[in-house]
Write an enzyme that holds these catalytic residues in place. Structure first.
Site, PDB file in Angstrom:
ATOM      1  N   GLN A 101      -1.221   1.423  -5.554  1.00 55.42           N
ATOM      2  CA  GLN A 101      -2.414   0.515  -4.501  1.00 55.42           C
ATOM      3  C   GLN A 101      -2.652   1.485  -3.410  1.00 55.42           C
ATOM      4  O   GLN A 101      -1.774   2.176  -2.836  1.00 55.42           O
ATOM      5  CB  GLN A 101      -1.611  -0.952  -4.032  1.00 55.42           C
ATOM      6  CG  GLN A 101      -2.803  -1.495  -3.163  1.00 55.42           C
ATOM      7  CD  GLN A 101      -2.190  -2.772  -2.662  1.00 55.42           C
ATOM      8  OE1 GLN A 101      -1.157  -3.360  -3.263  1.00 55.42           O
ATOM      9  NE2 GLN A 101      -2.539  -3.451  -1.628  1.00 55.42           N
ATOM     10  N   ASP A 102      -3.831   1.901  -3.208  1.00 52.19           N
ATOM     11  CA  ASP A 102      -4.232   2.759  -2.135  1.00 52.19           C
ATOM     12  C   ASP A 102      -3.437   3.982  -2.220  1.00 52.19           C
ATOM     13  O   ASP A 102      -3.059   4.630  -1.387  1.00 52.19           O
ATOM     14  CB  ASP A 102      -3.906   1.968  -0.654  1.00 52.19           C
ATOM     15  CG  ASP A 102      -4.448   0.763  -0.335  1.00 52.19           C
ATOM     16  OD1 ASP A 102      -5.024   0.298  -1.102  1.00 52.19           O
ATOM     17  OD2 ASP A 102      -4.625   0.483   0.862  1.00 52.19           O
TER      18      ASP A 102
ATOM     19  N   GLN B 218       0.802  -1.230  -0.042  1.00 46.92           N
ATOM     20  CA  GLN B 218      -0.036  -0.116  -0.021  1.00 46.92           C
ATOM     21  C   GLN B 218       1.121   1.263   0.134  1.00 46.92           C
ATOM     22  O   GLN B 218       1.847   1.366   0.909  1.00 46.92           O
ATOM     23  CB  GLN B 218      -0.900  -0.013   1.288  1.00 46.92           C
ATOM     24  CG  GLN B 218      -1.904  -0.954   1.393  1.00 46.92           C
ATOM     25  CD  GLN B 218      -1.259  -2.464   1.719  1.00 46.92           C
ATOM     26  OE1 GLN B 218      -0.377  -2.335   2.226  1.00 46.92           O
ATOM     27  NE2 GLN B 218      -2.239  -3.456   1.556  1.00 46.92           N
TER      28      GLN B 218
ATOM     29  N   ASP C 134      -8.190  -0.570  -4.581  1.00 46.29           N
ATOM     30  CA  ASP C 134      -8.733   0.139  -3.468  1.00 46.29           C
ATOM     31  C   ASP C 134      -8.017   1.835  -3.641  1.00 46.29           C
ATOM     32  O   ASP C 134      -7.815   2.032  -2.709  1.00 46.29           O
ATOM     33  CB  ASP C 134      -8.538  -0.386  -2.128  1.00 46.29           C
ATOM     34  CG  ASP C 134      -8.931  -1.692  -2.069  1.00 46.29           C
ATOM     35  OD1 ASP C 134      -9.939  -2.167  -2.866  1.00 46.29           O
ATOM     36  OD2 ASP C 134      -8.466  -2.460  -1.294  1.00 46.29           O
TER      37      ASP C 134
ATOM     38  N   ARG D 298     -15.195  -2.325  -3.580  1.00 44.67           N
ATOM     39  CA  ARG D 298     -15.096  -3.411  -2.545  1.00 44.67           C
ATOM     40  C   ARG D 298     -15.709  -3.171  -1.113  1.00 44.67           C
ATOM     41  O   ARG D 298     -15.473  -1.890  -0.549  1.00 44.67           O
ATOM     42  CB  ARG D 298     -13.839  -4.076  -2.463  1.00 44.67           C
ATOM     43  CG  ARG D 298     -13.104  -4.372  -3.863  1.00 44.67           C
ATOM     44  CD  ARG D 298     -11.932  -5.454  -3.587  1.00 44.67           C
ATOM     45  NE  ARG D 298     -10.802  -4.742  -2.676  1.00 44.67           N
ATOM     46  CZ  ARG D 298      -9.955  -5.717  -2.161  1.00 44.67           C
ATOM     47  NH1 ARG D 298      -9.983  -6.960  -2.159  1.00 44.67           N
ATOM     48  NH2 ARG D 298      -8.960  -4.885  -1.531  1.00 44.67           N
TER      49      ARG D 298
END
Length: 363
Positions: free
Chosen positions: A202-203, A180, A224, A280
């Site tokens: 990511q993130d 992340q 995400d 999600r």
């Protein structure tokens, strides 16, 4: 009276849920986030939050110039400009950032309200770093997702214009743990971003807590890449995926029916590569709405994922309204998402969703 009780219960639930260990499936201990939220609890609740009326300040009392060349500005780094302000700031301070690449981690402390950052333009005014959640911090523990952020906002009434916030960590391989890499974390109420770029993998954007407004922004990521428990409106934004496999645009963390949080995307567009879920269900009551949004063919037909917990299908609120493009078709969507009516979508598509009439009226 019932409204007040509901708000008190909501405050308690938010504090209890955010101070507990996060259950994100990465195994990384997020010690810094716990410490931050415990501090907030100890000092006596959020003084500027979605639980109280917001009163913004717009007229600047001070302007600071930041330039990579010292002879042209007051400071050569953004963090030094912020550190020059009083610990408790009560007036609007404009920090004007000249074009350049500023390689630094930046954090705005919780007591420094009313800060505006203005870049020359987002393509040429860039704040960047490359931390990941699994990188060891000074304490000898992994940084965690919370502390991986290149730029962190802990103070209310923050405004950013024409700036890129970037995490340069490379796109991790599918299934990698601890990768992340947050470009921007917003852990304060009443923050607004105009014509900014938020770039990572990511993130990317930790839309953590509070009411937030993003307009005309470009947000790039893979898994995400917009996540957290904020109450946020995204208007006219470009959301761009860079995954080579499966990814997810949102992971909203609403944990209770009482929480007034959720993400709303209005007049946006979704493009990129890979196969992308719209969201999600990180939280059991996760809430995300897309309205009048173009969706490229990268959107998977089911659209949404229950995070491996079928019980969440009964409590999440996922909806679309008059979206278009090859990925917007509702025929293959999961049965627990909604094609909203005009009446159902109305609360989500204006500034009223984030009480914008209180704190965005002059922006």
């Amino acid at each position: 009276m019932e409204l007040m009780v509901g708000k008190l219960l909501l405050l308690i639930l938010v504090l209890e849920s955010t101070t507990s260990s996060l259950s994100r499936p990465n195994g990384v201990v997020e010690i810094s986030e716990k410490a931050y939220l415990n501090w907030v609890k100890q000092v006596g609740s959020f003084k500027h939050s979605l639980f109280q009326k917001a009163t913004n300040v717009f007229a600047p009392c001070k302007t600071i110039q930041v330039n990579t060349k010292s002879r042209f500005g007051d400071f050569v780094t953004v963090q030094k400009a912020i550190d020059s302000l009083p610990i408790v700031n009560h007036c609007r301070v404009v920090i004007s950032i000249s074009a350049g690449i500023y390689r630094e981690k930046v954090e705005i402390p919780a007591t420094m309200a009313y800060i505006t950052l203005e870049g020359s333009d987002a393509d040429n005014t860039i704040i960047e770093w490359d931390d990941t959640a699994d990188r060891m911090g000074k304490s000898g523990h992994p940084l965690g997702t919370f502390a991986s952020a290149t730029f962190a906002v802990d103070a209310p009434y923050f405004i950013a214009k024409n700036i890129t916030f970037k995490n340069k960590a490379p796109l991790p391989p599918s299934g990698a743990l601890g990768k992340q890499a947050v470009a921007l974390r917003v852990s304060a109420d009443t923050a607004a971003f105009f014509s900014c770029k938020i770039v990572g993998a990511q993130d990317t954007l930790y839309d953590h807590v509070g009411r937030h407004y993003f307009k005309d922004c470009f947000i790039q990521g893979s898994v995400d890449f917009i996540f957290g428990n904020g109450l946020s409106l995204y208007e006219n934004c470009h959301l761009h995926a860079i995954t080579n496999s499966y990814g997810a645009l949102t992971a909203q963390k609403r944990e209770s029916l009482l929480e007034q949080t959720g993400f709303s995307f209005v007049n946006c567009k979704v493009t990129g590569s890979g196969a992308l879920y719209l969201g999600r269900a990180w939280g059991s009551f996760s809430r995300v709405v897309f309205a009048y949004t173009y969706m490229d063919k990268i959107i998977t037909p089911p659209g949404w994922y229950n995070w491996g917990d079928k019980n969440r299908e009964m409590t999440v609120f996922y909806g679309q309204y008059k979206c278009w493009g090859p990925g917007a078709g509702f025929g293959g969507r999961v049965s627990w998402s909604r094609e909203l009516t005009a009446a159902e979508v109305e609360p989500f598509i204006s500034l009223n969703f984030i009480d914008g009439h209180e704190w965005l009226s002059n922006l």
